[in-house]
Structure formats: structure tokens, C-alpha cells
Design a protein around this motif. Structure first.
Motif, short mmCIF file in Angstrom:
data_model
loop_
_atom_site.label_atom_id
_atom_site.label_comp_id
_atom_site.label_asym_id
_atom_site.label_seq_id
_atom_site.Cartn_x
_atom_site.Cartn_y
_atom_site.Cartn_z
N ARG A 108 0.83 -1.21 0.00
CA ARG A 108 0.00 0.00 0.00
C ARG A 108 0.87 1.26 0.00
O ARG A 108 0.55 2.24 -0.67
N LYS A 109 1.96 1.22 0.75
CA LYS A 109 2.86 2.37 0.78
C LYS A 109 3.45 2.63 -0.60
O LYS A 109 3.50 3.79 -1.06
N ASN A 110 3.89 1.57 -1.28
CA ASN A 110 4.44 1.75 -2.61
C ASN A 110 3.40 2.29 -3.59
O ASN A 110 3.70 3.12 -4.45
N LEU A 111 2.17 1.82 -3.45
CA LEU A 111 1.10 2.30 -4.32
C LEU A 111 0.74 3.75 -4.00
O LEU A 111 0.38 4.52 -4.89
N THR A 112 0.85 4.12 -2.74
CA THR A 112 0.56 5.50 -2.34
C THR A 112 1.65 6.46 -2.79
O THR A 112 1.38 7.57 -3.24
N ASP A 113 2.89 6.02 -2.68
CA ASP A 113 4.03 6.90 -2.95
C ASP A 113 4.35 7.05 -4.44
O ASP A 113 5.07 7.97 -4.83
N CYS A 114 3.85 6.16 -5.28
CA CYS A 114 4.27 6.16 -6.69
C CYS A 114 3.72 7.37 -7.43
O CYS A 114 2.70 7.96 -7.07
N THR A 115 4.45 7.74 -8.48
CA THR A 115 4.01 8.79 -9.40
C THR A 115 4.14 8.26 -10.82
O THR A 115 4.67 7.16 -11.04
N ILE A 116 3.72 9.04 -11.78
CA ILE A 116 3.81 8.63 -13.18
C ILE A 116 5.27 8.40 -13.58
O ILE A 116 5.56 7.60 -14.48
N ALA A 117 6.20 9.01 -12.87
CA ALA A 117 7.62 8.81 -13.16
C ALA A 117 8.07 7.38 -12.85
O ALA A 117 9.09 6.92 -13.35
N ASP A 118 7.29 6.69 -12.00
CA ASP A 118 7.62 5.30 -11.64
C ASP A 118 7.02 4.29 -12.59
O ASP A 118 7.23 3.08 -12.43
N SER A 119 6.27 4.74 -13.56
CA SER A 119 5.58 3.82 -14.46
C SER A 119 6.58 2.93 -15.18
O SER A 119 7.58 3.41 -15.74
N GLY A 120 6.32 1.63 -15.14
CA GLY A 120 7.21 0.65 -15.76
C GLY A 120 8.30 0.15 -14.83
O GLY A 120 9.09 -0.73 -15.22
N CYS A 121 8.34 0.66 -13.61
CA CYS A 121 9.37 0.24 -12.66
C CYS A 121 9.02 -1.09 -12.00
O CYS A 121 7.85 -1.42 -11.81
N PHE A 122 10.05 -1.84 -11.64
CA PHE A 122 9.94 -3.13 -10.96
C PHE A 122 10.37 -2.89 -9.52
O PHE A 122 11.55 -2.79 -9.23
N LEU A 123 9.39 -2.75 -8.62
CA LEU A 123 9.66 -2.29 -7.27
C LEU A 123 9.73 -3.45 -6.27
O LEU A 123 8.84 -4.30 -6.20
N ASP A 124 10.79 -3.43 -5.47
CA ASP A 124 10.90 -4.36 -4.34
C ASP A 124 9.94 -3.91 -3.26
O ASP A 124 9.40 -2.79 -3.29
N ILE A 125 9.74 -4.73 -2.26
CA ILE A 125 8.78 -4.42 -1.20
C ILE A 125 9.19 -3.18 -0.40
O ILE A 125 8.35 -2.48 0.14
N ASP A 126 10.50 -2.87 -0.39
CA ASP A 126 10.96 -1.67 0.31
C ASP A 126 10.96 -0.43 -0.56
O ASP A 126 11.42 0.64 -0.15
N GLY A 127 10.44 -0.54 -1.79
CA GLY A 127 10.36 0.61 -2.67
C GLY A 127 11.56 0.79 -3.58
O GLY A 127 11.54 1.65 -4.46
N SER A 128 12.60 -0.02 -3.40
CA SER A 128 13.79 0.08 -4.25
C SER A 128 13.54 -0.63 -5.58
O SER A 128 12.59 -1.42 -5.72
N ILE A 129 14.40 -0.35 -6.57
CA ILE A 129 14.26 -0.94 -7.89
C ILE A 129 14.94 -2.31 -7.93
O ILE A 129 16.08 -2.46 -7.51
N ILE A 130 14.22 -3.30 -8.46
CA ILE A 130 14.78 -4.65 -8.61
C ILE A 130 15.48 -4.74 -9.96
O ILE A 130 14.91 -4.34 -10.99
N PRO A 131 16.70 -5.23 -10.01
CA PRO A 131 17.39 -5.39 -11.30
C PRO A 131 16.69 -6.41 -12.17
O PRO A 131 16.11 -7.38 -11.66
N TRP A 132 16.72 -6.18 -13.47
CA TRP A 132 16.00 -7.06 -14.38
C TRP A 132 16.79 -8.33 -14.67
O TRP A 132 16.22 -9.33 -15.04
#
Length: 231
Positions: free
Chosen positions: A207-231
Motif C-alpha cells: 500500500r505504501k508503494n502504491l501511495t508513494d508512486c508517481t507517473i515517473a515510476d511507471s514501468g518500474c519493478f519495485l521491491d517491497i521496500d520501494g527500491s528498484i529490482i534489477p531485471w
């Protein structure tokens, strides 16, 4: 009142997300394959009739998807959350993968989220938050794969990630944010008893990640802590 449409809401993370979003005063459209068997979800409905409704949806059944689309015609959906998924237990070990397990994993983990987006994009587009999110897994990461196995699960979640990135580009003109979310290793039926976090913790952080996201995050692969997961 913000709204959530979620698949796989009868247990685990899906059920907990329903609980938490209702507690936050959201209108929740919860879907699952067999509502008549979803005792906890039905009790939650009984306690929150003004906020929560349950709808029968086998995500592999596009007719049911179309019927739900008609029910929700012109209803804004702030967050469409593709949560339903399968592990593909018959397609985990090299040399022992079964075609029917592959077929089910492709149907549920990949095609269903794609079709949900196509059916409900207009609902999301008329909302305030405009978010489409899919529960993926760090196991979809090529870089993070150090143990092999889990062929159908890894492959279909990786393909789902590709779908969500394409949607990020294709839906940008509608200001829709397309998110890929790792829920953590959770103590659920799928995650097993040795998971690192509880369903309550996972849902809270999602829920926190969904609340904090913006359009700039679109397409990002987010870990549970909000960091980016490598592809």
C-alpha cells in the motif's frame, strides 16, 4: 471515495489488502473464483457492506471478465491490482515440467493481467489516481536468479513484467501509472511457512508503494521496500 479492483481476494495478500483498504475508507471491488467458499472475505463484506463487494471472477474466463466490466461500467477505479497468481507446481524442475502446468501459469500469471488491463483501462483512466499494478516476483529477475528451477513461475512473471513495461508506454497518454510489485517473501500458502514477512507486513508495504508512486515510476519493478529490482 477512492476505489480498488483486485483479483485473487479470497486469501493471503489479496484478502489482507482488502482488509487494509477498507479500513482506510476505500471502496473495494474484490474478485475471486468461488465467492461462496470465501468465508473470511464474505465476513469482511458483512462487516463493511457500504465499502466492500465480492464478485465472481475466474481470471481465465474472459466472459466473466466482460460481465464484471458491464457491472462496473463508468465506475472509476483508482487502482486495478492484478494479484491472482499460481506457482506452476508441475513445471518447477528441469526434465519434469508438465505442459498443463505451463498452460495454467501462462493463463493466470500472464494473459489474465493483460486482459484485465484491456477490459478496465477506461475505468482507471477516469479515476483520480490512475494506477494499474501487477504482483510479480523477484524470481522474475534474471540477475537475481542464482538457484534455477521454478521454470513456469519465473518465466511467466518475467513475461508479465514485459507486459507491464509495454503498458507503461502505451498508456502514458492517459496518465496511467503501470507498476510491477514484488510483495516480499511472504508466509502464505504459496510462499510457505518460512517466508520473511507476514501478509500484514506485505500488504502494508505494498500500500505504501502504491501511495508513494508517481507517473515517473511507471514501468518500474519495485521491491517491497520501494527500491528498484534489477531485471
Amino acid at each position: 471515495m477512492p476505489t480498488l479492483l483486485i483479483t485473487g481476494a479470497n486469501r493471503g495478500i489479496g484478502l489482507e489488502l482488502c482488509k487494509q483498504y477498507v479500513q482506510q475508507g476505500w471502496r473495494v471491488f474484490a474478485t475471486c473464483r468461488s465467492p461462496e467458499d470465501a468465508k473470511e472475505l464474505n465476513q469482511l463484506v458483512a462487516d463493511n457492506k457500504d465499502l466492500l463487494s465480492v464478485h465472481a471472477l475466474d481470471v481465465s474466463n474472459e466472459y466473466q471478465m466482460s460481465e464484471l466490466q458491464k457491472t462496473l461500467k463508468n465506475v472509476p477505479v483508482d487502482i486495478l491490482l492484478n494479484n491472482a497468481g499460481v506457482y506452476g507446481y508441475g513445471a518447477t524442475e528441469f526434465g519434469k515440467t508438465q505442459s498443463d502446468a505451463w498452460d495454467e501459469a501462462v493463463e493466470i500469471n500472464l494473459l489474465a493481467p493483460m486482459k484485465m488491463m484491456e477490459h478496465f483501462v477506461e475505468n482507471v483512466a477516469i479515476s483520480d489516481k490512475k494506477i494499474i499494478a501487477s504482483i510479480s516476483s523477484k524470481m522474475a529477475s534474471m540477475e537475481d536468479n542464482t538457484s534455477g528451477g521454478s521454470y513456469a513461475y519465473r518465466a511467466t512473471k518475467a513475461a508479465l513484467n514485459a507486459v507491464m513495461v509495454s503498458a507503461a508506454h502505451d498508456l502514458k497518454h492517459l496518465d496511467i501509472t503501470s507498476l510491477i510489485l514484488h510483495p516480499g517473501w511472504v508466509r502464505t500458502d504459496m510462499g510457505g511457512p518460512n517466508g520473511e514477512i507476514s501478509v500484514e507486513e506485505s500488504a502494508t508495504l505494498l500500500r505504501k508503494n502504491l501511495t508513494d508512486c508517481t507517473i515517473a515510476d511507471s514501468g518500474c519493478f519495485l521491491d517491497i521496500d520501494g527500491s528498484i529490482i534489477p531485471w
